[in-house]
Design an enzyme around this catalytic site. Structure first.
Site, PDB file in Angstrom:
ATOM      1  N   ASP A 156       0.852  -1.484   0.099  1.00  0.00           N
ATOM      2  CA  ASP A 156      -0.054  -0.091  -0.164  1.00  0.00           C
ATOM      3  C   ASP A 156       0.759   0.814  -0.340  1.00  0.00           C
ATOM      4  O   ASP A 156       1.910   0.797   0.512  1.00  0.00           O
ATOM      5  CB  ASP A 156      -1.160  -0.150   1.213  1.00  0.00           C
ATOM      6  CG  ASP A 156      -1.504   1.345   1.595  1.00  0.00           C
ATOM      7  OD1 ASP A 156      -3.117   0.627   0.521  1.00  0.00           O
ATOM      8  OD2 ASP A 156      -1.375   2.181   2.374  1.00  0.00           O
ATOM      9  N   GLU A 171       1.131  -0.504  -5.372  1.00  0.00           N
ATOM     10  CA  GLU A 171       0.057   0.735  -5.468  1.00  0.00           C
ATOM     11  C   GLU A 171       1.045   2.319  -5.422  1.00  0.00           C
ATOM     12  O   GLU A 171       1.469   2.681  -4.584  1.00  0.00           O
ATOM     13  CB  GLU A 171      -1.205   1.006  -4.156  1.00  0.00           C
ATOM     14  CG  GLU A 171      -2.082   1.879  -4.425  1.00  0.00           C
ATOM     15  CD  GLU A 171      -2.384   3.046  -3.453  1.00  0.00           C
ATOM     16  OE1 GLU A 171      -3.757   3.031  -3.743  1.00  0.00           O
ATOM     17  OE2 GLU A 171      -1.545   2.860  -2.339  1.00  0.00           O
TER      18      GLU A 171
END
Ligand code: NOJ
Length: 594
Positions: A213, A255
């Site tokens: 993330d 990401e």
């Protein structure tokens, strides 16, 4: 060399290209299926739906954060990386999820939020209380909030600064996201070691991949802007080396919401790799732009920008996910146009984006939803579906923030859409009851019962995709067309002599899409393909061969598309598909093989 983890993980079929050929499905545990009637989805609920996901044709389940958390950012605010949220079940339930998924030859990818923690995390509590203690340096503290002034703010709707004053430690802490999500201090080697150990912990439990993330923001520096700092890439190279060494076959997915030339950096190089996968953020909004404008130009431009990526790497392509449809990767004029089309009510906006689901964005137009999915399924990269979009679920813009599109999965017309037996008032998010997307008619059960439903169409197109290695492994080459609404590209697979798959023969597929509202004809330039035979791969209808001039002319209905195999002129017959044709001989848009 990696072996797709099959040596370690019972049940899985060996396939070193699993993350390139598979279809991914993002599923929010809390919103999928509630097994114990407490109003919140859980692991046992998800396990009970694995047969459905297998039936649908999903290869990889992506499970966003399910860790102990105050849930102020959908679980991306982690309070304990090794404990699962009690509402979702136990660690044993999670183990069972992995085992049961593997038994169905499905893989599991999880999120690890490494840039920041929740302010409830023990590390932060210790860090604020005891600056000289073992955790004192785990976060980015400063006496002033004037450091890193050129860093942009990401959550513009809620945050005014990347610094927040902590009254206990009497210093500011740095945060790229919410002020309750302090950034970890990656300069501290103990933090890096913790991250390695957390990732090992979950890989030891058998997960097949990790979504990293917010990966561009790990390191900060005075010279840079805190995005993609050289030290961040250096850290990722070491992380990848560890994964390759200790867990061959498992993958890292980055990401990084950035421009293509920046995102490719997250793949590294053949010799010095970083992540196996990265989300393709720039392509996604351009699909939506093309759908509304009826012009292909911007989408075509980004697809023409062919970037070299390492042999082991692939993109993750998507239409929607649990976040807002981000418009960070388009310029301001473009963005305002898209707000006008897709977020005409200010309530539909969130940060720099639009907090709506696929079907409402496309005004529930079946032809547009199919067109968007056909692009998704044929782009270079692995398609990632968002739960519920396979049945055209709606959203609820009256819910706060991105919860608008995180409502319970609609399984049936029963109470709570079959998601939970709880008192409807007890659900964490209410089910969608709007006129158009009401669960009483938009649900899995009804769409399974209807051969022409979106659900069955999505399943069908994924089956077709699965039969053609060109989609997962081939190159993509944009081709010129005579119409500004018609996009065409070739997916070209030369075969992989080093890793022969059974049946993976070289093949070339022409994908052509019309964004026009009205019927259209276009000629597509296919130099080098003169005389090739042309077959629609949904129904194996043969078309006129590619002309001696290397062109093909196609007629499109409104928002229609074709996937056409271009076979060598001397091909005897390609009509070997195992797919029974029940309906839709009239063209790919209608094909349904269920
Ligand atoms: C990215 C996640 O996708 C998003 O949901 C989250 O809010 C941010 N990271 C911050 O944690």
């Amino acid at each position: 060399m990696s072996f797709g983890g099959s040596d370690l993980l019972p049940g899985l079929q060996r396939d070193e290209n699993w993350y390139k050929r598979g279809v991914f499905y993002e599923v929010l545990v809390g919103s999928y299926a509630d097994s114990d009637g407490d109003g919140i989805g859980d692991f046992q609920g998800l396990i009970s739906k694995l047969d459905y996901l297998q039936w649908l044709g999903i290869d990889v389940i992506w499970v966003p954060p399910f860790y102990e958390s105050p849930l102020r950012d959908g679980g991306y605010d982690v309070a304990d990386y090794r404990e699962v949220l009690k509402d979702f079940g136990t660690l044993d339930d999670f183990r069972e999820l992995v085992t049961q998924a593997h038994a169905r030859n499905m893989r599991v990818l999880i999120d690890i939020v490494i840039n920041h923690t929740s302010d409830q995390h023990e590390w932060f509590q210790q860090s604020r209380q005891d600056p000289d203690g073992p955790y004192g340096d785990y976060y980015v503290w400063s006496d002033t909030d004037e450091k890193y002034e050129n860093y942009r703010i990401i959550f513009v709707d809620t945050e005014e600064s990347n610094w927040t004053f902590d009254p206990e430690r009497r210093q500011y802490f740095f945060h790229r996201f919410f002020s309750h999500q302090p950034d970890l201090n990656f300069e501290n080697e103990a933090v890096q070691q913790e991250v390695f150990d957390i990732i090992r912990y979950w890989l030891d439990l058998g997960v097949d991949g990790i979504r990293l993330d917010a990966v561009p923001y790990l390191f900060e520096s005075e010279e840079g802007n805190g995005e993609s700092e050289p030290a961040t890439h250096e850290f990722l190279r070491r992380l990848r080396a560890m994964v390759d060494e200790e867990y061959p076959g498992r993958v890292l997915l980055a990401e990084a919401n950035q421009w293509p030339h920046e995102v490719v950096e997250y793949f590294g190089t053949d010799d010095d790799p970083e992540c196996h996968m990265a989300f393709d953020f720039p392509t996604m909004p351009r699909i939506f732009y093309a759908l509304r404008s009826q012009y292909k130009a911007e989408l075509e431009e980004v697809l023409r920008e062919q970037l070299e990526i390492p042999r082991d790497a692939t993109w993750g392509v998507f239409l929607r996910n649990h976040d807002e449809l981000t418009l960070e990767m388009v310029d301001e004029e473009y963005r305002q146009t898209m707000y006008g089309w897709y977020a005409y009510d200010p309530r539909m906006r969130a940060n720099v984006g639009i907090r709506r689901r696929l079907a409402p964005l496309l005004e529930n137009s079946l032809s547009e939803i199919k067109l968007a999915n056909a692009i998704l399924m044929s782009l270079k990269g692995s398609p990632i579906l968002y739960y519920g979009d396979e049945i055209g679920m709606g959203d609820n813009i009256w819910l706060p923030d991105r919860d608008a599109s995180r409502t319970p999965m609609q399984w049936s017309p029963d109470r709570n859409a079959g998601f939970s037996t709880a008192d409807p008032g007890k659900l964490r998010h209410p089910v969608v009851q709007s006129l158009v997307y009401n669960y009483q008619h938009v649900n899995v059960e009804a769409q399974m019962a209807q051969p022409s439903s979106l659900l069955r169409w999505v399943r069908n197109i994924m089956q077709v995709r699965r039969q053609h290695p060109a989609f997962g492994l081939g190159d993509l080459h944009v081709r010129d067309t005579t119409h500004e609404s018609v996009l065409a590209y070739l997916r070209d697979y030369a075969g992989e002599p080093e890793h022969p798959h059974s049946g993976d023969k070289p093949e070339r597929i022409l994908c052509a899409f019309s964004f026009a509202e009205t019927p259209t004809q276009a000629t597509i330039s296919l130099p080098g393909n003169e005389g090739r035979r042309v077959f629609d791969i949904f129904g194996w209808q043969e078309f006129e061969p590619v002309s001696d001039e290397g062109t093909i002319t196609l007629t499109f209905g409104s928002k229609q598309f074709y996937w056409l195999l271009l076979a060598e002129p001397d091909t005897v017959s390609t009509a070997t598909s195992a797919i029974p044709i029940i309906r839709g001989l009239g063209g790919a848009n209608d094909g349904d093989a269920a």
